[in-house]
Design an enzyme around this catalytic site. Sequence first.
Site, short mmCIF file in Angstrom:
data_model
loop_
_atom_site.label_atom_id
_atom_site.label_comp_id
_atom_site.label_asym_id
_atom_site.label_seq_id
_atom_site.Cartn_x
_atom_site.Cartn_y
_atom_site.Cartn_z
N ASN A 1 -78.88 -24.90 89.31
CA ASN A 1 -77.70 -25.71 89.65
C ASN A 1 -77.79 -26.97 88.82
OD1 ASN A 1 -75.71 -27.27 90.75
ND2 ASN A 1 -76.74 -27.58 92.74
N LYS B 1 -75.66 -29.24 88.41
CA LYS B 1 -74.90 -30.38 88.93
C LYS B 1 -74.07 -30.99 87.78
CE LYS B 1 -78.42 -30.76 92.41
NZ LYS B 1 -79.13 -31.54 93.39
N HIS C 1 -72.53 -26.76 98.87
CA HIS C 1 -73.74 -27.54 98.54
C HIS C 1 -73.71 -28.85 99.33
CE1 HIS C 1 -76.59 -30.01 96.34
NE2 HIS C 1 -77.13 -28.87 95.95
N GLU D 1 -74.30 -31.79 98.56
CA GLU D 1 -73.61 -32.90 97.88
C GLU D 1 -72.10 -32.78 98.04
OE1 GLU D 1 -75.60 -32.43 94.12
OE2 GLU D 1 -77.46 -33.09 95.08
N GLU E 1 -81.34 -25.23 101.92
CA GLU E 1 -81.74 -26.44 101.22
C GLU E 1 -81.76 -27.62 102.18
OE1 GLU E 1 -80.75 -26.08 96.76
OE2 GLU E 1 -78.95 -26.79 97.75
N GLY F 1 -83.65 -33.27 95.40
CA GLY F 1 -83.75 -34.35 94.42
C GLY F 1 -84.73 -35.45 94.79
N SER G 1 -86.29 -29.63 95.47
CA SER G 1 -87.48 -30.06 94.73
C SER G 1 -88.40 -28.90 94.33
CB SER G 1 -88.26 -31.12 95.53
OG SER G 1 -87.45 -32.27 95.70
N GLY H 1 -82.34 -27.57 91.11
CA GLY H 1 -81.56 -28.61 90.44
C GLY H 1 -82.34 -29.18 89.27
N GLY H 2 -83.04 -30.28 89.51
CA GLY H 2 -83.72 -31.04 88.44
C GLY H 2 -84.54 -30.19 87.48
P1 PGA Z 1 -83.39 -30.24 93.26
O1 PGA Z 1 -81.91 -29.79 93.70
O2 PGA Z 1 -84.09 -29.01 92.78
O3 PGA Z 1 -83.16 -31.24 92.17
O4 PGA Z 1 -84.04 -30.82 94.47
C1 PGA Z 1 -81.69 -28.58 94.38
C2 PGA Z 1 -80.23 -28.39 94.68
O5 PGA Z 1 -79.55 -29.37 94.99
O6 PGA Z 1 -79.72 -27.26 94.62
#
Ligand code: PGA
Length: 260
Positions: free
Chosen positions: A9, A11, A100, A102, A172, A178, A218, A239-240
């Site tokens: 993802n 983002k 998600h 967010e 999640e 994040g 994470s 994500g990251g």
């Molecule tokens: P992250 O994000 O791996 O940066 O924690 C995961 C996500 O929001 O899907």
Amino acid sequence: MRKPLIAANWKMNKTIGEALTFAGTFGQKLFERFEGGHIPVDVLICPPFLGIPALCAVFAGKPVYIGAQNMYWEDKGAFTGEVSAPMLKHTGCSFVIVGHSERRQLFGETDEHVAKKARAALDHGLKPVICVGETLEQREQGNTHKVVSEQIRAAFSQIKPEEVPSVVVAYEPVWAIGTGKEAKPEDAADVIRGIRETVDTMLGQGVSEELRVLYGGSVKPANIRSFMLEEQIDGALVGGASLDPEDFFKLVETAHKTKG
Ligand code: PGA
């Protein structure tokens, strides 16, 4: 057997040029590693909308799926700024992330919106990746299972048992996204067991055996193995650590080695 799925993802990151650079490096590593084209792990990349056509073109005919991070539930019409399921399907998407945290927290998405989006995705041949998870406050109050079960009940309210193999859930925890603070794998597995129970209660005993459930929050090369060792966890939404092609490749490779 549920096939593992490692999903990126991105983002709101990467221009089209940056997406193509990633695809070049990642694709080369992946296809060198898995010669013959068969990859025992499903690989999914969800770039921003603008990057979708470029990535679909690069990976056309290759076992790397492309997905969107969001969509609207209507097919077309006066919905300024929105993108529909038929548009995504036509461009070559196979998956779409819905709900998600967010989107829920920053853009006001409700459980009802998530249910409509999941329904519209399935109607147009897209596999929804339905995101659920509790906030830190909800966890500290001991409400994790209740909150996640309510999100699952709403999201699955318009889904039929025979559609479950085409659905993915991403558990999640909001506090893990994040932050660098991942959940304990056994805690995540416990919540995921609860997700399967909720789905079975709604749609029929055993239906959830074919539901892929990912952990997200994470996930990185250093910790993915501990999540993949849990029988309940079928993969990761990342994500990251998905922004770097070397790291993302390591995630796929570790998932394959652990689950294979
Ligand atoms: P992250 O994000 O791996 O940066 O924690 C995961 C996500 O929001 O899907």
